[in-house]
Write a protein that holds these residues in place. Sequence first.
Motif, short mmCIF file in Angstrom:
data_model
loop_
_atom_site.label_atom_id
_atom_site.label_comp_id
_atom_site.label_asym_id
_atom_site.label_seq_id
_atom_site.Cartn_x
_atom_site.Cartn_y
_atom_site.Cartn_z
N GLU A 222 0.87 -1.19 0.00
CA GLU A 222 0.00 0.00 0.00
C GLU A 222 0.90 1.23 0.00
N ASP A 223 0.35 2.35 -0.41
CA ASP A 223 1.14 3.57 -0.56
C ASP A 223 1.60 4.13 0.79
N SER A 224 2.67 4.86 0.76
CA SER A 224 3.21 5.47 1.98
C SER A 224 4.18 6.57 1.61
N THR A 225 4.22 7.61 2.42
CA THR A 225 5.29 8.60 2.34
C THR A 225 6.13 8.54 3.60
N ARG A 226 5.49 8.83 4.75
CA ARG A 226 6.22 8.93 6.03
C ARG A 226 6.90 7.63 6.44
N THR A 227 6.13 6.54 6.47
CA THR A 227 6.67 5.29 7.03
C THR A 227 7.78 4.75 6.16
N LEU A 228 7.53 4.72 4.85
CA LEU A 228 8.55 4.21 3.92
C LEU A 228 9.83 5.02 4.02
N ILE B 133 7.25 -4.45 5.96
CA ILE B 133 6.08 -4.79 5.12
C ILE B 133 4.88 -3.92 5.48
N ARG B 134 4.31 -3.30 4.47
CA ARG B 134 3.00 -2.64 4.60
C ARG B 134 2.01 -3.43 3.75
N ALA B 135 0.89 -3.79 4.35
CA ALA B 135 -0.05 -4.69 3.66
C ALA B 135 -1.48 -4.24 3.87
N GLY C 112 -3.23 -2.75 12.61
CA GLY C 112 -2.21 -2.11 13.43
C GLY C 112 -1.11 -1.46 12.63
N HIS C 113 -0.45 -0.51 13.28
CA HIS C 113 0.68 0.22 12.70
C HIS C 113 1.59 0.51 13.90
N PRO C 114 2.31 -0.53 14.35
CA PRO C 114 2.97 -0.41 15.66
C PRO C 114 4.02 0.69 15.75
N THR C 115 4.81 0.91 14.69
CA THR C 115 5.81 1.97 14.82
C THR C 115 5.14 3.34 14.94
N GLN C 116 3.96 3.50 14.30
CA GLN C 116 3.23 4.77 14.44
C GLN C 116 2.72 4.93 15.88
N GLY C 117 2.16 3.84 16.44
CA GLY C 117 1.67 3.91 17.82
C GLY C 117 2.79 4.26 18.78
N HIS D 4 -1.67 14.33 14.42
CA HIS D 4 -2.28 13.72 13.23
C HIS D 4 -1.20 12.82 12.62
N PRO D 5 -1.51 11.54 12.40
CA PRO D 5 -0.46 10.65 11.87
C PRO D 5 -0.10 10.95 10.42
N GLY D 6 -0.98 11.67 9.72
CA GLY D 6 -0.76 11.96 8.32
C GLY D 6 -1.06 10.73 7.47
N PRO D 7 -1.31 10.90 6.18
CA PRO D 7 -1.46 12.20 5.53
C PRO D 7 -2.79 12.85 5.95
N ALA D 8 -2.78 14.18 6.02
CA ALA D 8 -3.97 14.91 6.45
C ALA D 8 -4.79 15.38 5.25
N1 CP Z 1 1.37 7.80 9.12
C1 CP Z 1 1.60 7.06 8.04
O1 CP Z 1 1.60 5.80 8.10
O2 CP Z 1 1.82 7.76 6.91
P1 CP Z 1 2.20 7.13 5.50
O3 CP Z 1 1.00 6.38 5.00
O4 CP Z 1 2.58 8.30 4.63
O5 CP Z 1 3.35 6.18 5.74
#
Ligand code: CP
Length: 318
Positions: free
Chosen positions: A53-59, A106-108, A139-144, A271-275
């Motif tokens: 799945e798409d990501s900016t911050r986490t990737l 892994i993001r799934a 879940g998104h443990p590193t974000q938590g 806000h975890p983003g994206p907003a």
């Molecule tokens: N917070 C977060 O997971 O952002 P991304 O989807 O941009 O990684």
Amino acid sequence: MTALRHLTDVASLPEETFRRLLSRSLTIREMMDRGSFPAPVLDRRALVNLFFEDSTRTLMSFEMAAKRLGAHTLTLPIANSSVKKGESLEDTVLTMCAQGADYLVIRARDQGTIARAIDVIEQEGFLASVLNAGEGSFGHPTQGLLDAATMLRAIDRTPDQGLTGYKLAICGDVSHSRVAASTIEASARLGAEIVLGGPVALLPDAPPPGVQAMTSSVAEAVSGADFVMTLRLQKERMTKALDLSLEEYHRQYGLRHEVIAAANPGAFILHPGPANRNVEITDALADDPARSLIRSQVRQGVALRMALLEEIERGKSR
Ligand code: CP
């Protein structure tokens, strides 16, 4: 002490490891703010990003963290990969391991993906670690963890001092949010009072463990809060459209300065983003330097992921 190998969720982290990760991430954040970095303990390790799945911050923050620690990083371009020819998750993961991956981030979309990846790696005798970078709404443990560390930093508390006596309001699309699941786990472990607020259709059927109350009134949820987190409408995971225009959603559930006037003086916004600006939060509030921790969350994310990689790497070397 049991060595941490994989990161699946916040709940399964031993208490000592949970606190050490938060504490180390706060120390690394201080180092970053002074322009220095930890020793490159991942020298010559290979970290592979598999983002379905798409990501900016986490990737980018896993990349940044791994590179700062000396690792080589690679990102499989899923859209141009053999996944598009129907190659299974298991074969994709084993191919990366056979090529020498030490870490698989892994993001799934589907719940169970992280567990399947771990199972096949261990069955085949590879030593790679799997890190959950966000799995469906599970879940998104590193974000938590980074959210918890950001709140601790904002009030100058250590993980041992925790968040007892502080109220966190989580508002908006909670039921589709993997971030809410993990941030609730991490904040509840630190003793925070947690209240959820949003449209009934976007709240869980019952309060998850660690949540004291749920309300359809954002004003009520925010009342007396020290931290207010708002979440994006996650349309990609909705099975039926929300029966509200974006303007009406903003009017009823959006965060604005006048809405958070009911919070404690000096309350912080997350806000975890994206907003979706001016839907779940106004520009003015998202960019208010006295209130908004949004940039701080992003920066803490790099520190937290460095702390996580260091922690796992120490276990590999024992
Ligand atoms: N917070 C977060 O997971 O952002 P991304 O989807 O941009 O990684």
